[in-house]
Design a protein around this motif. Sequence first.
Motif, short mmCIF file in Angstrom:
data_model
loop_
_atom_site.label_atom_id
_atom_site.label_comp_id
_atom_site.label_asym_id
_atom_site.label_seq_id
_atom_site.Cartn_x
_atom_site.Cartn_y
_atom_site.Cartn_z
N UNK A 236 0.84 -1.20 0.00
CA UNK A 236 0.00 0.00 0.00
C UNK A 236 0.88 1.25 0.00
N UNK A 237 0.45 2.32 -0.64
CA UNK A 237 1.26 3.55 -0.69
C UNK A 237 1.68 4.06 0.69
N UNK B 50 8.19 6.56 -6.97
CA UNK B 50 7.14 6.50 -5.95
C UNK B 50 6.97 7.84 -5.26
N UNK B 51 8.08 8.44 -4.81
CA UNK B 51 8.01 9.74 -4.14
C UNK B 51 9.38 10.41 -4.21
N UNK C 238 3.29 7.45 -6.27
CA UNK C 238 2.70 6.40 -5.42
C UNK C 238 2.47 6.96 -4.02
N UNK C 239 1.73 8.03 -3.98
CA UNK C 239 1.43 8.71 -2.73
C UNK C 239 -0.08 8.94 -2.69
N UNK C 240 -0.68 8.83 -1.52
CA UNK C 240 -2.13 9.00 -1.40
C UNK C 240 -2.53 10.01 -0.34
N UNK C 241 -1.60 10.43 0.50
CA UNK C 241 -1.91 11.40 1.57
C UNK C 241 -0.77 12.39 1.72
N UNK D 8 -7.90 9.87 1.47
CA UNK D 8 -6.79 9.56 0.59
C UNK D 8 -7.19 9.62 -0.88
N UNK D 9 -6.26 10.09 -1.68
CA UNK D 9 -6.43 10.13 -3.13
C UNK D 9 -5.81 8.87 -3.72
N UNK D 10 -6.26 8.44 -4.88
CA UNK D 10 -5.60 7.28 -5.49
C UNK D 10 -4.21 7.67 -5.98
#
Length: 157
Positions: free
Chosen positions: A23-24, A99-100, A114-117, A134-136
């Motif tokens: 999970x992100x 990812x980030x 690959x970040x959601x928050x 959270x965003x996808x």
Amino acid sequence: MRRTAICTAALLAASAATAEPVEPTSVSYGEYGAVETSLSGNPGDPDRGREVFSTKSMGNCVSCHQVSGLDVPFQGEVGPMLDFVGEYRTPAELRGIVANAKNTFPETVMPSFYKTTGFIRPGDGFTGKAAEEPLPPLLSAQEIEDLVAFLMTLKDT
């Protein structure tokens, strides 16, 4: 003995195909942003990674980066040229950057794929309102693995 080896190989292949993605919010970044383990649990496909890189509706990497051997018009000049990135970056470094990137380059304008928050001001479409977290993520775990596999093919050989 041969039968045991075949059964073991079949079990390993089946478990790889059903691997759960990380999970992100559970990604483990190293001191300089590298991500050592696969996000999807499956190997990346460089051909699909090339598609992620060059498709504007997917990764859109080509809008900021250039790859000389890629037949895509209007490649960007904002980010570094990636012609030989597979020679000087490891898969773990590339996975972490995609990812980030802010974990490796704090001042970068590269998006976190690959970040959601933890966003500063994401918008909710064209409503003018703030989006709810959270965003996808922008890319799936497998798309990141595919992109890393493609980037690792960019070598001077």
